[in-house]
Design an enzyme around this catalytic site. Sequence first.
Site, PDB file in Angstrom:
ATOM      1  N   ASP A  97      -1.203   0.781   2.151  1.00 47.79           N
ATOM      2  CA  ASP A  97      -0.674   0.834   3.511  1.00 47.79           C
ATOM      3  C   ASP A  97      -0.702   2.264   4.031  1.00 47.79           C
ATOM      4  O   ASP A  97      -1.055   2.516   5.161  1.00 47.79           O
ATOM      5  CB  ASP A  97       0.767   0.310   3.532  1.00 47.79           C
ATOM      6  CG  ASP A  97       1.425   0.531   4.891  1.00 47.79           C
ATOM      7  OD1 ASP A  97       0.829   0.119   5.893  1.00 47.79           O
ATOM      8  OD2 ASP A  97       2.515   1.116   4.941  1.00 47.79           O
TER       9      ASP A  97
ATOM     10  N   ASP B 277       5.161   1.586   1.653  1.00 43.88           N
ATOM     11  CA  ASP B 277       6.397   2.368   1.717  1.00 43.88           C
ATOM     12  C   ASP B 277       7.645   1.497   1.700  1.00 43.88           C
ATOM     13  O   ASP B 277       8.751   1.986   1.793  1.00 43.88           O
ATOM     14  CB  ASP B 277       6.404   3.272   2.953  1.00 43.88           C
ATOM     15  CG  ASP B 277       6.268   2.461   4.252  1.00 43.88           C
ATOM     16  OD1 ASP B 277       6.321   1.222   4.174  1.00 43.88           O
ATOM     17  OD2 ASP B 277       6.096   3.069   5.311  1.00 43.88           O
TER      18      ASP B 277
ATOM     19  N   ASP C 222       6.461  -3.757   4.454  1.00 48.94           N
ATOM     20  CA  ASP C 222       5.557  -4.308   3.441  1.00 48.94           C
ATOM     21  C   ASP C 222       6.287  -5.180   2.424  1.00 48.94           C
ATOM     22  O   ASP C 222       5.696  -5.567   1.418  1.00 48.94           O
ATOM     23  CB  ASP C 222       4.861  -3.164   2.686  1.00 48.94           C
ATOM     24  CG  ASP C 222       4.160  -2.205   3.621  1.00 48.94           C
ATOM     25  OD1 ASP C 222       3.490  -2.687   4.536  1.00 48.94           O
ATOM     26  OD2 ASP C 222       4.305  -0.982   3.448  1.00 48.94           O
TER      27      ASP C 222
END
Length: 1169
Positions: free
Chosen positions: A484, A810, A814
Amino acid sequence: MGENPAKSHYAQLNQGEENEMEIFGYKTQGCRKALCIAGYILSCGALLLLFYWKPEWDVWANCIPCSLEEADIVLLRTTDEFQIYSRKSVTWISVSAVIKSKLDYPGISEEDSIFNEALMKPSLQVKSIQVQKIRYVWNIYAKQFQKVGALEDHHTCSAIHAKFGSGLTCNEQNIRRAICGPNSIDVPVIPIWKLLIKEVLNPFYVFQLFSVCLWFAEDYMEYATAIIIMSLLSISLTVYELRQQSVKLHRLVESHNNIMVTVCRNKEGFQELESHHLVPGDLLVLKEGKALLPCDAILISGQCIVNESMLTGESIPVTKTRLPQADNLKPWRMHCAEDYKKHVLFCGTEVIQTKGDDRGVAKAVVLRTGFNTAKGDLVRSILYPKPMNFKLYRDALRFLMCLIAFAAIGMIYTVCVFALNGEEAGEVVKKALDVITIAVPPALPAALTTGIIYTQRRLKKKGIFCISPQRINMCGQLNLICFDKVTSMSWLLFYPLQKLLVYLVLREGKALNNSLRFLSVIDDSSKHHIEGQGSTPATVVRPGPKASSASVEGVIILHQFPFSSALQRMSVIAQEIGGEKQVFTKGAPEMVATLCRAETVPSNFESKLLFYTAQGFRVIGLAYKSLQTGRQSTDLTREEVESDLTFLGLLIMENRLKKATKPVLEELSAAHIRSVMVTGDNIQTAVTVAKNAGMISPTNRVILVEANKIPGSFLASVTWKPLEENKTEEYGSLVSVNQTERRIRLAVGSGQYHFAMSGKSYQIIAQHFSHLLPKLLLNGTVFARMSPGQKSSLVEEFQKLDYFVGMCGDGANDCGALKVAHAGISLSEQEASVASPFTSQTPSIACVPELIREGRAALVTSFCMFKYMALYSTIQYLGVLLLYWQLNTFGNYQFLFQDLAITTVIGVTMSFTEAYPKLVPYRPPSQLISPPLLLSVVLNILFSLSMQIFGFLMVQKQPWYSRTDIHSACLSVDSHMENSSSVSSLGLHGMGDGAPNEADNGYKSYENTTVWLLSTINCLIVALVFSKGKPFRKPIYTNYVFILVLMGQLGVCLFLVFADIDGLYSKMDLVCTPTSWRISMVIMLAVTLAVSFLVEEAVIENRALWLLLKKTFRYHSKSHYKRLQRVLEQDSSWPPLNETFFSDSVAISVDENMGGHSNPTFDSNEDTL
């Protein structure tokens, strides 16, 4: 009843959710229960133990099927591949004590409420079950069990404001409390005796108990005692660990269970009470100052700033706004779409700041209580972890079954041998049962977890914390990582300045960094008079103490519309003190431009945007407009505020790669591990960052996949365009086929191409072109503008293609993807995040290869331990069966020496070997049932069997051999026989006579000595041969403890071979043999070592040989993505370039080429072929 009995007997619980279950109704039958009780007594509790392990058998034996409405017992079965059963009793909740008179209960709640539909009248009882801490009640009208402890989903925005905006009455609150239970995430510290009983009833320890009882019956006192001590030590350690986990989890949640809160009672005003009394529908008053939230709640007035780091790992505070009073028929969650979380305060999070509005103080309606809350759900995921489906664990059980079958053959052999020789029936049974305890190693489960425990400790030292140890082995199989964040911003925004920064920078015309330095945020609790709005509390930004001069006194934040990943923007209504109200909006440039008046957007907007994004800059669009006076800010809808804006410009930020990023991605690429970018950034920015990071090679081409819905129809289109950077132009652009067709085709022909797509395109493809999705994922490298739900869906789609997927994020948006992935890695500063199995304290992707290295090492260690334990038990098993042929066996101390001094010590130290520092371009095997591993085990069994049989037969052919005189060897070769006392003290044991001498326990013989010494040192040989080093672990000589242990054990064994100490030999049930025979045994062992080592290195570990065999026999991987790759290699028309497909015209032809593929994540309008 007019219903199908089978249908009424069965239903689904939590349909469509992650914890979906099937539920079956049963009624206890007296005669069946009586028969079962008799069975418990007659079987001495064995039947009860079996029912404890298999609850479905318990229900089937004691109960008869019935409808769920009549059931007093329900049987639950998970709908996943494991199909785990659990048994629950139906209980009744009485609310008659709560309702003072019959006049009260018709007005208990609204008619469509579950509280009304579950209440049986006139008995005033509710039928319920509790499953994994969640309470379900029987809905009389819907004829099904429904979850309570949460506000119903069908409420509209206006209904929530109308029905719960004034609070519940005391009567309603009491009834809801009785039915829902307390609002507490109660994780009691489990008593030690409960943990102890649960651990002791584990099948492994029951088998240990059976073994110990058998050994006591055979007078194996020392060995049985040693096993009891080891088992007690193991149980104690396990119970201690479980107790510590229970205490830690209890402390984690207890702080939120007893908080004083203020609620609003309908017609009764405000009331203070403890948080465990809260129920769904209560109106919670949020006071100023910091406070922990004891429940999930919907904000209906005011505004809050919340720290959600406990749940998400994201340290940046989040702004929560009130639920709009939309007057439509859509349920509130559907109306708010993905933005519904912006109105929800989650349990376990901390309210940093509250701000009231014209309606007064901030208030929230309790949405969910107890384990139904977001925090409760996370705690439940820890209490009831999802079982991992990994081939190693499945194969381990299969291999155990094979060993049990192997033991059954040995039992038949034992019965035949001893029965034919006229042994007593009791002795025959004991000897036969003894074979099971030898063939099936009781320490196997413990040995398999040893490597994982050591790996977990090594990871912890490197700042990687793990809350799901069983996933460590899966990390060794990862072949695709979704990232990400691979960049670090060189320009940072400090919350909540980001809302006003644009305003002040533009007004003052100062440099950005200077503006940041001279500003300060003041939470002014006093009320400010705002024209048209009266007095209201507000946050004011004033010039900081270092500001030399400022043309404005300050800026008041009137209202905020937080950033939404779905809307891709955020806005703030602000007012300069004494000035006019204005709206400022920032967000994705493409989105902001659509909200602006066309004449304010420059004609070269798109080209400039492409110019900056193609260079890897992060670009944010800025816009504003002035608001008319007269209307209150809180009355304006987001649509009204974010329309007819004036475009201000673009804010350019540089995306700098972290130092570790490029080396890490290069290392993964060299190890043939795919890297995929899943980000919320602009697609051009993402592609450039991917190129800079090395995800996309300079020689590779990028193909942009764009999908759009066709306006006015249910159809969609998908287009493939080559994305090429033209160095002669000012910016990267989408160029024509004539310019790029040749280069692209050359790259495509060699498979050197990557797909890039946005979240919107991904969702349309998943809905309308699900048959194309697997093909796109094979070469999909950049996925931009992805929402949290789309990230989770993408991970699942990769898993469907048989990839082992890691997700590195992080932890903020997510969480879903981190949980779904085989290995979710959260980059958080916290020690451990409940959002993901792995948490790295260092926010760098350098933890990814480290985790893969340790995972590979742990996986190889598990295989080594499994092979060793299997060989050790087989070697001992073969030796015992050989001696059974002469009605002999190993002595107690011989068993003790092999099991404790050799195997246990090896099992503990073999796992110390650390991971190899370099990732090789292939993975270790993932299953035990693979040709190399099986061949290794089978060949080493044959080598051991051959050596033992050879030694067994050869010793009988020696000239000094005698079956009746166990001292004939030393008497015939030694001329110094003065020490006759030592000879007589040892006693003579003739195997032929039926009365064995008491001094030697009937075990001493030349065959026993030969077979035992050969088998004991053979255990050391297989330990050395199976201790793999490179390429997944460091060389074995780096494991100093293990090498020293092996050398020490070998020294002791050789001492036993060549020593001629009467007392020692007598204790170990060994007999003296000539030196020449002892040297012969050492030669046999040396030959076995050489052959085993040569075969293991030249055949089993010869990767080139196995690849050649695969090629010769045309073996191909059965993984879905490998099969699809082979199909696409033969398809010259893939990928299509500068072509557009429509959902109704291409579905059949493409489906026929690659086979059907369904994606249940999204609803599709097409039929799956």
